[in-house]
Design a protein around this motif. Structure first.
Motif, PDB file in Angstrom:
ATOM      1  N   GLY A   4     -19.005 -18.631   0.544  1.00 27.66           N
ATOM      2  CA  GLY A   4     -19.823 -18.053   1.608  1.00 27.66           C
ATOM      3  C   GLY A   4     -19.239 -18.196   3.002  1.00 27.66           C
ATOM      4  N   THR A   5     -18.124 -18.922   3.131  1.00 27.69           N
ATOM      5  CA  THR A   5     -17.485 -19.087   4.446  1.00 27.69           C
ATOM      6  C   THR A   5     -16.879 -17.760   4.895  1.00 27.69           C
ATOM      7  N   LYS A   6     -17.173 -17.345   6.124  1.00 30.65           N
ATOM      8  CA  LYS A   6     -16.667 -16.068   6.627  1.00 30.65           C
ATOM      9  C   LYS A   6     -15.163 -16.148   6.908  1.00 30.65           C
ATOM     10  N   LEU A   7     -14.448 -15.129   6.432  1.00 33.97           N
ATOM     11  CA  LEU A   7     -13.019 -15.022   6.728  1.00 33.97           C
ATOM     12  C   LEU A   7     -12.835 -14.406   8.108  1.00 33.97           C
ATOM     13  N   LEU A   8     -11.752 -14.761   8.745  1.00 34.12           N
ATOM     14  CA  LEU A   8     -11.438 -14.213  10.068  1.00 34.12           C
ATOM     15  C   LEU A   8     -10.819 -12.827   9.883  1.00 34.12           C
ATOM     16  N   TYR A   9     -11.345 -11.807  10.559  1.00 36.73           N
ATOM     17  CA  TYR A   9     -10.739 -10.477  10.442  1.00 36.73           C
ATOM     18  C   TYR A   9     -11.085  -9.606  11.650  1.00 36.73           C
ATOM     19  N   ASP A  10     -10.305  -8.552  11.825  1.00 37.96           N
ATOM     20  CA  ASP A  10     -10.546  -7.517  12.834  1.00 37.96           C
ATOM     21  C   ASP A  10     -10.565  -6.172  12.126  1.00 37.96           C
ATOM     22  N   ASP A  11     -11.346  -5.238  12.633  1.00 33.89           N
ATOM     23  CA  ASP A  11     -11.309  -3.878  12.110  1.00 33.89           C
ATOM     24  C   ASP A  11      -9.988  -3.228  12.508  1.00 33.89           C
ATOM     25  N   HIS A  12      -9.504  -2.318  11.661  1.00 35.11           N
ATOM     26  CA  HIS A  12      -8.239  -1.646  11.945  1.00 35.11           C
ATOM     27  C   HIS A  12      -8.413  -0.132  11.851  1.00 35.11           C
ATOM     28  N   THR A  13      -8.530   0.409  10.624  1.00 34.48           N
ATOM     29  CA  THR A  13      -8.835   1.829  10.423  1.00 34.48           C
ATOM     30  C   THR A  13     -10.040   1.911   9.480  1.00 34.48           C
ATOM     31  N   ALA A  14     -10.442   3.132   9.142  1.00 38.63           N
ATOM     32  CA  ALA A  14     -11.548   3.306   8.199  1.00 38.63           C
ATOM     33  C   ALA A  14     -11.175   2.790   6.809  1.00 38.63           C
ATOM     34  N   GLU A  15      -9.859   2.635   6.550  1.00 39.66           N
ATOM     35  CA  GLU A  15      -9.379   2.210   5.236  1.00 39.66           C
ATOM     36  C   GLU A  15      -8.882   0.766   5.207  1.00 39.66           C
ATOM     37  N   THR A  16      -8.607   0.200   6.371  1.00 40.75           N
ATOM     38  CA  THR A  16      -7.925  -1.101   6.410  1.00 40.75           C
ATOM     39  C   THR A  16      -8.564  -2.078   7.395  1.00 40.75           C
ATOM     40  N   ARG A  17      -8.377  -3.375   7.089  1.00 41.90           N
ATOM     41  CA  ARG A  17      -8.787  -4.452   7.988  1.00 41.90           C
ATOM     42  C   ARG A  17      -7.609  -5.390   8.209  1.00 41.90           C
ATOM     43  N   ILE A  18      -7.675  -6.137   9.312  1.00 44.50           N
ATOM     44  CA  ILE A  18      -6.654  -7.142   9.607  1.00 44.50           C
ATOM     45  C   ILE A  18      -7.259  -8.523   9.369  1.00 44.50           C
ATOM     46  N   TYR A  19      -6.683  -9.264   8.438  1.00 46.74           N
ATOM     47  CA  TYR A  19      -7.063 -10.660   8.214  1.00 46.74           C
ATOM     48  C   TYR A  19      -5.947 -11.535   8.785  1.00 46.74           C
ATOM     49  N   THR A  41      -4.179   0.671   0.298  1.00 48.92           N
ATOM     50  CA  THR A  41      -4.791   2.005   0.259  1.00 48.92           C
ATOM     51  C   THR A  41      -3.773   3.048  -0.188  1.00 48.92           C
ATOM     52  N   ALA A  42      -4.235   4.015  -0.964  1.00 48.77           N
ATOM     53  CA  ALA A  42      -3.376   5.112  -1.424  1.00 48.77           C
ATOM     54  C   ALA A  42      -3.351   6.244  -0.403  1.00 48.77           C
ATOM     55  N   LEU A  43      -4.144   6.133   0.659  1.00 52.72           N
ATOM     56  CA  LEU A  43      -4.150   7.158   1.711  1.00 52.72           C
ATOM     57  C   LEU A  43      -3.019   6.916   2.703  1.00 52.72           C
ATOM     58  N   SER A  44      -2.510   8.000   3.280  1.00 54.00           N
ATOM     59  CA  SER A  44      -1.518   7.907   4.348  1.00 54.00           C
ATOM     60  C   SER A  44      -2.194   8.253   5.675  1.00 54.00           C
ATOM     61  N   PHE A  45      -1.506   7.955   6.762  1.00 52.44           N
ATOM     62  CA  PHE A  45      -2.052   8.191   8.091  1.00 52.44           C
ATOM     63  C   PHE A  45      -1.058   8.968   8.954  1.00 52.44           C
ATOM     64  N   ARG A 102      -5.404  -5.633   4.721  1.00 51.34           N
ATOM     65  CA  ARG A 102      -6.115  -5.535   3.456  1.00 51.34           C
ATOM     66  C   ARG A 102      -7.010  -4.299   3.478  1.00 51.34           C
ATOM     67  N   SER A 103      -7.435  -3.871   2.314  1.00 47.18           N
ATOM     68  CA  SER A 103      -8.381  -2.757   2.193  1.00 47.18           C
ATOM     69  C   SER A 103      -9.736  -3.175   2.753  1.00 47.18           C
ATOM     70  N   THR A 104     -10.526  -2.188   3.178  1.00 48.27           N
ATOM     71  CA  THR A 104     -11.881  -2.494   3.662  1.00 48.27           C
ATOM     72  C   THR A 104     -12.798  -2.942   2.524  1.00 48.27           C
ATOM     73  N   SER A 105     -12.350  -2.794   1.275  1.00 44.43           N
ATOM     74  CA  SER A 105     -13.147  -3.281   0.145  1.00 44.43           C
ATOM     75  C   SER A 105     -12.867  -4.761  -0.124  1.00 44.43           C
ATOM     76  N   PHE A 106     -11.895  -5.321   0.582  1.00 43.37           N
ATOM     77  CA  PHE A 106     -11.548  -6.730   0.410  1.00 43.37           C
ATOM     78  C   PHE A 106     -12.698  -7.586   0.944  1.00 43.37           C
ATOM     79  N   PRO A 107     -13.033  -8.697   0.282  1.00 38.73           N
ATOM     80  CA  PRO A 107     -14.171  -9.522   0.734  1.00 38.73           C
ATOM     81  C   PRO A 107     -14.017 -10.012   2.171  1.00 38.73           C
ATOM     82  N   THR A 108     -15.126 -10.159   2.858  1.00 44.95           N
ATOM     83  CA  THR A 108     -15.107 -10.674   4.237  1.00 44.95           C
ATOM     84  C   THR A 108     -15.501 -12.145   4.278  1.00 44.95           C
ATOM     85  N   GLU A 109     -15.786 -12.701   3.117  1.00 47.62           N
ATOM     86  CA  GLU A 109     -16.060 -14.137   3.059  1.00 47.62           C
ATOM     87  C   GLU A 109     -15.532 -14.717   1.757  1.00 47.62           C
TER      88      GLU A 109
END
Length: 271
Positions: free
Chosen positions: A105-120, A243-247, A94-101
């Motif tokens: 108010g319950t926190k979603l499980l996630y890991d950081d991935h890139t500056a643009e993306t997260r892993i849920y 994300t519209a960015l490429s890597f 998901r995008s880093t703008s995607f909610p983390t909870e």
């Protein structure tokens, strides 16, 4: 007929009519929230995004959105369990703008991935899935490490199919298995290494939305422009945009192309 946010709002309310659901329109954000009266759980639709898809695909775009909302609210009203469904746990990008909870108010499980993306992390339920949150984790007595390892293992077991296109001497591979985890395959290191071994130019990857992974063999400057155009087109059309960015993929790492392009311009050579 020119479609407006108010018309789209009314159209969705009519198609989704349900005595157990409430609808709230946010004029400032241009969104419509559909919520279950009892659980207070629901989903929020970006109306401009849906209108853009409607302009291209007309009723099909609305049919897909209605189906997605109905399935999502149905899942939210059911109690889920992880035990016994270990093979149905997958990572989702998901995008880093995607909610983390969640909305409650319950926190979603996630890991950081890139500056643009997260892993849920998601529990696959067949026609839809539920993102795993800390409350569900605690109830099962699991931890993030267990979920992470399980999800990666299940991801590696998914089949890989793709189509190939060549534009101006650059080759583009489109991974599109239609299983909801195409973008997630960017986390499968063996897939990235397989393509890396076969690529003759510079390897670039993109995850514009959840249902596609684009891998590019860039051999000239035109290739970067074509990749940017393709990625933006997929991003605008995606049901769950990322994300519209490429890597660029180098030494097992991912770097946004616009940063590297800036570096190339400054030192006058290709990274």
């Amino acid at each position: 007929m020119k479609m407006t946010s108010l018309k789209m709002r009314d159209l969705l309310k009519e198609r989704l009519k349900n005595d157990h659901w409430t609808f709230s329109f946010d004029r400032e954000k241009d969104t419509l929230r559909i919520e279950d009266k009892e659980t207070k759980k629901g989903t929020t639709v970006s109306l401009p995004g849906l209108i853009a898809k409607w302009e291209v695909r007309k009723e099909k775009a609305i049919d897909e959105m209605v189906y997605y909302i109905e399935e999502a609210l149905k899942v939210m009203s059911e109690e889920q369990e992880l035990t016994g469904k270990e093979r149905n746990v997958y990572p989702v990008i998901r995008s880093t703008s995607f909610p983390t909870e969640a909305n409650d108010g319950t926190k979603l499980l996630y890991d950081d991935h890139t500056a643009e993306t997260r892993i849920y992390y998601a529990l696959d339920l067949g026609t839809t899935y539920r993102l795993i949150d800390e409350r569900l984790l605690k109830k099962e007595g699991w931890d993030l490490l267990k979920v992470r390892e399980m999800a990666r293992f299940n991801l590696r077991s998914l089949p890989l199919s793709y189509r190939e296109d060549t534009v101006a001497g650059n080759t583009f591979y489109f991974v599109n298995n239609k299983d909801g985890y195409d973008a997630s395959r960017i986390l499968n290191e063996s897939i990235l290494k397989k393509f890396s071994a076969e690529i003759h130019g510079t390897m670039a990857v993109a995850v514009p939305h959840q249902d596609v992974l684009i891998i590019a063999d860039i051999k000239n400057d035109t290739g970067y422009d074509v990749l940017a155009q393709i990625t933006m087109s997929f991003f605008a059309d995606g049901h769950v945009p990322i994300t519209a960015l490429s890597f660029l993929y180098e030494n097992g790492g991912l770097e946004p192309i616009f940063i590297l392009a800036k570096n190339r311009k400054k030192d006058g050579k290709k990274s």
